[in-house]
Scaffold this motif. Structure first.
Motif, PDB file in Angstrom:
ATOM      1  N   GLU A   1       0.830  -1.205   0.000  1.00  0.00           N
ATOM      2  CA  GLU A   1       0.000   0.000   0.000  1.00  0.00           C
ATOM      3  C   GLU A   1       0.871   1.264   0.000  1.00  0.00           C
ATOM      4  O   GLU A   1       0.582   2.225  -0.721  1.00  0.00           O
ATOM      5  CB  GLU A   1      -0.931   0.007   1.205  1.00  0.00           C
TER       6      GLU A   1
ATOM      7  N   ASP B   1       0.840   4.104  -2.820  1.00  0.00           N
ATOM      8  CA  ASP B   1       0.420   5.461  -2.457  1.00  0.00           C
ATOM      9  C   ASP B   1       1.561   6.466  -2.397  1.00  0.00           C
ATOM     10  O   ASP B   1       1.424   7.587  -2.888  1.00  0.00           O
ATOM     11  CB  ASP B   1      -0.298   5.468  -1.102  1.00  0.00           C
TER      12      ASP B   1
ATOM     13  N   THR C   1      -5.140  -3.715  -4.229  1.00  0.00           N
ATOM     14  CA  THR C   1      -3.901  -3.280  -3.580  1.00  0.00           C
ATOM     15  C   THR C   1      -2.870  -4.398  -3.604  1.00  0.00           C
ATOM     16  O   THR C   1      -1.707  -4.169  -3.936  1.00  0.00           O
ATOM     17  CB  THR C   1      -4.171  -2.823  -2.131  1.00  0.00           C
TER      18      THR C   1
ATOM     19  N   GLY D   1       0.278  -3.982  -5.917  1.00  0.00           N
ATOM     20  CA  GLY D   1       1.515  -3.945  -5.134  1.00  0.00           C
ATOM     21  C   GLY D   1       2.502  -5.022  -5.556  1.00  0.00           C
ATOM     22  O   GLY D   1       3.708  -4.774  -5.670  1.00  0.00           O
TER      23      GLY D   1
END
Length: 158
Positions: free
Chosen positions: A4, A8, A145, A149
């Protein structure tokens, strides 16, 4: 770094910083579109998948297309396929097929979305509501995610 955080605070931040430096007027959809395609593929996929998820989770497919993020739907489909998000891919593909069914000959998806003609069509709005509910139900079936990822962990940051 968690997946994450990688999404982000590395890839999505790279996209945001780049776009914010180059975009002064976000209503210039063609410039915005072209600028997104200047991003590296992993950054572009992160941006496209991230905005898809944010928009649809906040207001459904109607919001995604109404806020013009749907201009990236075809690139988002490529990214979803690349990361192995087959369930999400199918919903986005269905959303584009719904729009294409209502487009005039010779009109491309970008033009159709930016013309806002789709909101005059109850069939599209109803179909998007159904698709949005299906998207909301994906949370337990497909973890974007996790998939994104994992994909990004195998990419070189650029």
């Amino acid at each position: 770094m968690t997946k994450e955080e990688l999404i982000d605070y590395v890839y999505f931040d790279i996209a945001g910083e780049y776009l914010n430096q180059r975009m002064e007027d976000w209503s210039q959809t063609q410039k915005w579109y072209n600028t997104v395609f200047e991003l590296s593929v992993p950054v572009r996929y992160t941006y496209c998948i991230g905005i898809l998820n944010t928009q649809v989770m906040n207001g459904g497919f109607e919001q995604y297309y109404d806020n013009y993020y749907g201009i990236f739907a075809e690139e988002t489909l490529k990214g979803l396929k690349e990361i192995g998000a087959s369930l999400t891919h199918q919903l986005v593909l269905t959303s584009t097929e719904i729009l294409k069914k209502h487009m005039s000959p010779g009109v491309d998806l970008f033009t159709f979305i930016t013309s806002n003609e789709h909101w005059d069509n109850k069939e599209i709005v109803d179909a998007f509501n159904r698709l949005s509910n299906e998207y909301f139900d994906l949370e337990d079936k497909e973890d974007l995610t996790e998939l994104l990822g994992t994909y990004l962990q195998n990419c070189e940051i650029s």
